[in-house]
Write a protein that holds these residues in place. Structure first.
Motif, short mmCIF file in Angstrom:
data_model
loop_
_atom_site.label_atom_id
_atom_site.label_comp_id
_atom_site.label_asym_id
_atom_site.label_seq_id
_atom_site.Cartn_x
_atom_site.Cartn_y
_atom_site.Cartn_z
N ILE A 170 -7.16 11.29 -3.07
CA ILE A 170 -5.71 11.25 -2.91
C ILE A 170 -5.21 12.68 -2.95
CG2 ILE A 170 -3.52 10.50 -3.93
CD1 ILE A 170 -5.10 8.14 -5.17
N GLU A 171 -4.48 13.06 -1.91
CA GLU A 171 -3.86 14.38 -1.86
C GLU A 171 -2.36 14.21 -1.88
OE1 GLU A 171 -5.24 16.86 1.32
OE2 GLU A 171 -7.30 16.19 1.06
N VAL A 172 -1.69 15.04 -2.67
CA VAL A 172 -0.24 14.96 -2.79
C VAL A 172 0.36 16.31 -2.41
CG1 VAL A 172 1.69 14.56 -4.39
CG2 VAL A 172 -0.44 13.28 -4.66
N GLU B 78 -0.03 6.10 -5.29
CA GLU B 78 -1.21 6.05 -4.44
C GLU B 78 -2.40 5.40 -5.14
OE1 GLU B 78 -0.93 6.44 -1.33
OE2 GLU B 78 1.08 7.29 -1.43
N LEU B 79 -2.54 5.60 -6.44
CA LEU B 79 -3.58 4.90 -7.21
C LEU B 79 -3.34 3.40 -7.18
CD1 LEU B 79 -4.04 7.19 -10.33
CD2 LEU B 79 -5.78 6.62 -8.64
N ALA B 80 -2.09 2.99 -7.29
CA ALA B 80 -1.76 1.57 -7.22
C ALA B 80 -2.17 0.99 -5.87
CB ALA B 80 -0.26 1.35 -7.46
N HIS B 81 -1.92 1.73 -4.79
CA HIS B 81 -2.38 1.30 -3.47
C HIS B 81 -3.90 1.12 -3.47
CE1 HIS B 81 1.02 1.13 -0.80
NE2 HIS B 81 1.38 2.38 -1.02
N ALA B 82 -4.62 2.08 -4.05
CA ALA B 82 -6.08 2.03 -4.05
C ALA B 82 -6.58 0.80 -4.81
CB ALA B 82 -6.65 3.30 -4.66
N ILE B 83 -5.90 0.43 -5.88
CA ILE B 83 -6.30 -0.73 -6.68
C ILE B 83 -5.88 -2.03 -6.01
CG2 ILE B 83 -5.88 -1.96 -8.85
CD1 ILE B 83 -5.64 0.87 -10.15
N LEU B 84 -4.64 -2.08 -5.55
CA LEU B 84 -4.07 -3.32 -5.02
C LEU B 84 -4.44 -3.61 -3.58
CD1 LEU B 84 -0.48 -2.94 -6.46
CD2 LEU B 84 -2.02 -4.86 -6.94
N GLU C 49 4.97 -3.15 -4.17
CA GLU C 49 3.98 -3.30 -5.24
C GLU C 49 3.56 -1.94 -5.79
OE1 GLU C 49 1.83 -7.46 -3.95
OE2 GLU C 49 0.77 -5.59 -3.55
N ALA C 50 3.25 -1.00 -4.93
CA ALA C 50 2.80 0.32 -5.37
C ALA C 50 3.90 1.06 -6.11
CB ALA C 50 2.31 1.14 -4.18
N GLU C 51 5.11 1.02 -5.60
CA GLU C 51 6.20 1.77 -6.26
C GLU C 51 6.65 1.08 -7.54
OE1 GLU C 51 8.27 5.19 -6.76
OE2 GLU C 51 6.75 4.73 -5.26
N GLY C 52 6.63 -0.25 -7.55
CA GLY C 52 6.95 -0.98 -8.78
C GLY C 52 5.96 -0.62 -9.88
N SER D 297 2.61 -6.04 -12.65
CA SER D 297 2.41 -5.96 -14.10
C SER D 297 0.94 -5.74 -14.46
CB SER D 297 2.93 -7.24 -14.76
OG SER D 297 2.69 -7.22 -16.14
N ASN D 298 0.05 -6.51 -13.85
CA ASN D 298 -1.37 -6.38 -14.15
C ASN D 298 -1.90 -5.00 -13.77
OD1 ASN D 298 -1.47 -8.99 -15.11
ND2 ASN D 298 -2.30 -9.85 -13.23
N THR D 299 -1.46 -4.49 -12.62
CA THR D 299 -1.93 -3.18 -12.16
C THR D 299 -1.37 -2.08 -13.06
OG1 THR D 299 -2.03 -4.03 -9.92
CG2 THR D 299 -2.11 -1.64 -10.17
N ALA D 300 -0.11 -2.21 -13.47
CA ALA D 300 0.48 -1.22 -14.38
C ALA D 300 -0.28 -1.20 -15.71
CB ALA D 300 1.96 -1.53 -14.61
#
Length: 104
Positions: free
Chosen positions: A6-8, A24-30, A46-49, A88-91
């Motif tokens: 992931i590059e920012v 971006e980590l949330a995207h990678a997981i979800l 989902e990613a931003e939440g 919630s689970n991803t957070a």
């Protein structure tokens, strides 16, 4: 093992960089598999939440998340509600991983 890079881009403050990384980590997981473009808005919510919850947990200013999420207001208003459990689970997973990483 799959490695995700992931590059920012440079942001005005560290909180914005961390918020983007969490997003971006949330995207990678979800969202490990590619979904069609029609699902893009749902993936972004989902990613931003997830980023908002994790960032706030660690005391970051995540006010930019609210603006980001309103950009998707044309979507079904229940899009966020239908995904609260995934968010919630991803957070929880990210918070746990980050706490573990900082105590090692």
């Amino acid at each position: 093992m799959v490695v995700t890079v992931i590059e920012v881009k440079q942001k005005p403050d560290d909180a914005a960089v961390v918020g983007t990384l969490i997003h971006e980590l949330a995207h990678a997981i979800l969202h490990q598999s590619a979904l069609d473009e029609a699902e893009r808005a749902k993936r972004e919510v989902e990613a931003e939440g997830t980023a908002y919850i994790v960032g706030r947990h660690f005391g970051l200013d995540m006010s930019g998340s609210a603006l980001y999420l309103t950009a998707w207001e044309g979507d079904d208003p229940e899009a966020v509600g239908d995904r609260l459990q995934r968010i919630s689970n991803t957070a929880k997973e990210l918070i746990s991983r980050l706490k573990t990483a900082t105590t090692e």
